[in-house]
Design an enzyme around this catalytic site. Structure first.
Site: not given
Length: 229
Positions: A139, A143
């Site tokens: 994640y 990002k």
């Protein structure tokens, strides 16, 4: 003098969470909001139009957004989180997150930006996790990639009067947080003693879309309740 027609903003993830808060805030501010989500929204009086679309289907994006070319703002708030420590990472989870957070953002920008006039805005909802977090490496990576895209586009698009920025919240009180794998990622409150509220992120987005933010571009702007301290 005739009233100026409302500006159009395309907002993704409008069925819930941050995307829903942004759509409501922009509509209240006089924007014409086109909501994009894989779930259809029944209570959608605040939306000028709905696009029911799974953004992971990258090939479908250009045709789905074609009726809304001419929008002057794109806000990508749709998101998914898959967590796990190094030993338990699933490549399929990483691919899913890449498709939604990075590939879909790219496809939407390619569809919308060519028709943007001066004063266009791109806002991507990132995460403070882009700096790294245990149990969230995939994640964090997607990002961080989002930040790289936005900073590069900011340089490319500045001569055309188009800004591009990332809003990076800490843990926000949304269904996404509620669905996170708590065993891998125990919830941690920021120093302010509570989670960030979606409406607070929406207010930040509304400012970045305003004329007052014309000199802000290529930035990752934190709203983290002190979590980055």
């Amino acid at each position: 003098m005739a009233a100026r027609p409302p500006r159009t903003a395309i907002v993704t993830g409008t069925a819930s969470g941050i995307g829903a808060a942004i759509a409501h805030r922009l509509a209240a501010d006089g924007w014409r909001v086109v909501g994009v989500d894989r779930a259809r929204i029944d209570d959608a009086a605040h939306l000028a139009a709905q696009v029911t679309l799974d953004l992971a289907d990258i090939a479908a994006i250009p045709a789905a957004l074609a009726p809304h070319v001419g929008a002057v703002a794109l806000v990508h708030a749709a998101g998914v989180m898959r967590t796990g420590t190094l030993e338990t990472l699933d490549p399929a989870d990483g691919a899913t997150m890449w498709a939604l957070h990075v590939a879909a953002l790219t496809a939407m920008a390619q569809a919308i930006v060519p028709a943007m006039d001066g004063g266009g805005r791109i806002v991507a909802i990132g995460s403070r996790t882009s700096a790294g977090a245990a149990g969230k490496s995939q994640y964090a990576a997607v990002k961080a990639a989002m930040v790289g895209l936005i900073r590069s586009w900011a340089i490319e698009l500045a001569p055309r009067g188009i800004t591009a920025n990332v809003i990076a919240p800490a843990a926000t009180a949304t269904p996404l947080l509620a669905r996170a794998d708590r065993a891998a990622v125990p919830p941690v409150l920021p120093p302010i003693g509570r989670y960030v509220e979606p409406a607070e992120v929406a207010a930040y987005a509304a400012f970045l879309l305003s004329p007052d933010a014309g000199a802000i571009t290529g930035q990752q702007l934190l709203i983290c309740g002190g979590a980055s301290l």
